[in-house]
Enzyme design. Structure first.
Site, PDB file in Angstrom:
ATOM      1  N   ARG A 105       0.881  -1.180   0.000  1.00  0.00           N
ATOM      2  CA  ARG A 105       0.000   0.000   0.000  1.00  0.00           C
ATOM      3  C   ARG A 105       0.911   1.221   0.000  1.00  0.00           C
ATOM      4  O   ARG A 105       1.640   1.467   0.968  1.00  0.00           O
ATOM      5  CB  ARG A 105      -0.904   0.003   1.230  1.00  0.00           C
ATOM      6  CG  ARG A 105      -1.834   1.222   1.319  1.00  0.00           C
ATOM      7  CD  ARG A 105      -2.655   1.141   2.605  1.00  0.00           C
ATOM      8  NE  ARG A 105      -3.469   2.321   2.823  1.00  0.00           N
ATOM      9  CZ  ARG A 105      -4.733   2.465   2.409  1.00  0.00           C
ATOM     10  NH1 ARG A 105      -5.303   1.498   1.717  1.00  0.00           N
ATOM     11  NH2 ARG A 105      -5.396   3.569   2.668  1.00  0.00           N
ATOM     12  N   HIS A 132      -7.020   0.879  -6.993  1.00  0.00           N
ATOM     13  CA  HIS A 132      -7.347   0.277  -5.697  1.00  0.00           C
ATOM     14  C   HIS A 132      -8.122  -1.029  -5.937  1.00  0.00           C
ATOM     15  O   HIS A 132      -9.299  -1.158  -5.577  1.00  0.00           O
ATOM     16  CB  HIS A 132      -8.182   1.253  -4.869  1.00  0.00           C
ATOM     17  CG  HIS A 132      -8.147   1.004  -3.392  1.00  0.00           C
ATOM     18  ND1 HIS A 132      -7.625  -0.152  -2.836  1.00  0.00           N
ATOM     19  CD2 HIS A 132      -8.596   1.749  -2.344  1.00  0.00           C
ATOM     20  CE1 HIS A 132      -7.738  -0.098  -1.529  1.00  0.00           C
ATOM     21  NE2 HIS A 132      -8.329   1.040  -1.203  1.00  0.00           N
ATOM     22  N   GLN A 135     -10.026  -3.088  -3.090  1.00  0.00           N
ATOM     23  CA  GLN A 135     -11.252  -2.405  -2.674  1.00  0.00           C
ATOM     24  C   GLN A 135     -12.403  -2.749  -3.609  1.00  0.00           C
ATOM     25  O   GLN A 135     -13.558  -2.892  -3.184  1.00  0.00           O
ATOM     26  CB  GLN A 135     -11.036  -0.892  -2.654  1.00  0.00           C
ATOM     27  CG  GLN A 135     -12.256  -0.068  -2.265  1.00  0.00           C
ATOM     28  CD  GLN A 135     -12.546  -0.098  -0.784  1.00  0.00           C
ATOM     29  OE1 GLN A 135     -11.649   0.133   0.028  1.00  0.00           O
ATOM     30  NE2 GLN A 135     -13.779  -0.381  -0.422  1.00  0.00           N
ATOM     31  N   CYS A 268     -15.686   4.263   0.846  1.00  0.00           N
ATOM     32  CA  CYS A 268     -14.558   3.381   1.171  1.00  0.00           C
ATOM     33  C   CYS A 268     -13.916   3.730   2.515  1.00  0.00           C
ATOM     34  O   CYS A 268     -13.094   2.953   3.018  1.00  0.00           O
ATOM     35  CB  CYS A 268     -13.526   3.401   0.054  1.00  0.00           C
ATOM     36  SG  CYS A 268     -12.934   5.042  -0.399  1.00  0.00           S
ATOM     37  N   ARG A 314     -14.041  -5.889   3.062  1.00  0.00           N
ATOM     38  CA  ARG A 314     -12.626  -5.802   2.688  1.00  0.00           C
ATOM     39  C   ARG A 314     -11.881  -7.057   3.136  1.00  0.00           C
ATOM     40  O   ARG A 314     -11.039  -7.584   2.408  1.00  0.00           O
ATOM     41  CB  ARG A 314     -11.961  -4.573   3.346  1.00  0.00           C
ATOM     42  CG  ARG A 314     -12.375  -3.210   2.845  1.00  0.00           C
ATOM     43  CD  ARG A 314     -12.084  -2.981   1.372  1.00  0.00           C
ATOM     44  NE  ARG A 314     -10.731  -3.308   0.974  1.00  0.00           N
ATOM     45  CZ  ARG A 314      -9.640  -2.572   1.214  1.00  0.00           C
ATOM     46  NH1 ARG A 314      -9.734  -1.447   1.898  1.00  0.00           N
ATOM     47  NH2 ARG A 314      -8.456  -2.958   0.780  1.00  0.00           N
TER      48      ARG A 314
END
Length: 334
Positions: A105, A132, A135, A268, A314
């Site tokens: 990340r 992403h 996600q 998110c 997630r």
């Protein structure tokens, strides 16, 4: 067919493979709820590399590793030397010799690409400035849980149209047959190259891609309203500019009242829906803004809000991604 592969951006997998990961996520969620063990990565060691701070991504990968029987090793920004004292290539080779998988990340997409190129183990993109993808599996999992299907649904993203979330929603949605509308001020429209990319997939899936500055007409037939913070990590000096640009794109009751059918709200996270955060209090003090991308009323509307189910997902979706690509599972061609 999945074993040994990395997920660095949505298009690393076919639409059918993305759909499989979504369905596998739902299956693993069911196993978790019924306390059925699923240690597909038992004995493996997974390194979690975080240049950018995180709540959900770190928690999701850590719990997913534990549930799968793997050992997670967290390394924060002060623990890794990517591009500082050691090249990404050299670091990748070291990590690949010691770990069975790598989560990254950070900022640069080229860094996560290099980790995958040189490490020799699966690499999973937990977020970069461009994409992403982990996600996305959670997001479209949440939508499928709600509506039972993806094709034919319409998602409207309101806010900064050129950030990683807008990019990923445009591409992943168009791959999965979900029509995506980005409602944003023209100054923050997504890059045309990303729109063109999404339109190519939309033609194949039968969905549509729309970019507009007219938020009121955009939301009328929305199945999903989606937003994100107005200022991404690393852009904290742009709060005043973004507040002025994006105030008309706030998701509030006036906007949701325009929706003609049923819908869900997604985010998110984290969300600036009140002043109970350092940033929220600071923005209120400096600019007189108590709510930013979404109002507290909409955020707490239990009938429509699904951001916390999305956050839980997630973990289930990341578990599915890791298990499919590194768990030596028998997965028929999809």
């Amino acid at each position: 067919m999945f074993q040994g592969r990395s997920l660095l951006k949505e298009v690393d997998f076919t639409p059918e493979e993305l759909e499989y990961l979504i369905d596998f996520s739902i299956h693993l969620k069911d196993l978790k709820k019924r306390n059925i063990p699923h240690e597909y990565l038992k004995g493996q060691n997974i390194v979690l590399l975080f240049e950018k701070s995180s709540t959900r991504t770190r928690s999701a990968f850590t719990v997913a590793c534990n549930d799968l029987g793997a050992n997670p090793e967290f390394m924060g920004a002060n623990d890794i030397q990517l591009g500082k004292k050691e090249s990404v290539e050299d670091s990748a080779k070291v990590f690949g010799s010691m770990f069975d998988g790598i989560e990254f990340r950070g900022f640069k997409q080229e860094d996560v690409e290099a980790l995958a190129k040189y490490s020799g183990v699966p690499v999973w993109n937990g977020l970069t400035d461009e994409w992403h993808p982990t996600q996305m599996i959670a997001d479209f999992m949440t939508i499928k849980e709600e509506f039972g299907e993806l094709k034919g649904k319409k998602l409207v993203y309101c806010g900064d149209g050129r950030n990683n979330m807008a990019n990923s929603l445009l591409v992943a949605g168009s791959m999965l047959g979900v029509s995506i509308t980005v409602a944003s001020p023209e100054e923050l429209f997504p890059e045309q190259s990303v729109v063109d990319y999404a339109e190519k997939f939309a033609k194949e899936s039968g969905s549509t891609v729309t970019v507009t500055s007219d938020i009121k007409s955009a939301v009328k037939d929305a199945d999903v309203l989606y937003t994100d913070v107005w200022v991404s990590m690393g852009e904290e000096d742009k709060f005043e500019e973004r507040i002025n640009l994006l105030k008309p794109y706030q998701i509030n009751k006036e906007l949701t009242d325009l929706i003609e059918g049923d819908y869900i709200f997604m985010h998110c996270l984290p969300a600036f829906h009140d002043t109970e955060t350092k940033y929220g209090a600071e923005m209120n003090e400096r600019f007189g803004v108590k709510e930013m991308e979404v109002t507290d009323e909409v955020f707490r509307d239990e009938k429509h809000a699904r951001q916390f189910e999305e956050a839980e997902n997630r973990m289930h979706s990341i578990k599915a991604i890791m298990a499919a690509t590194n768990g030596n599972l028998f997965i028929p061609k999809v």
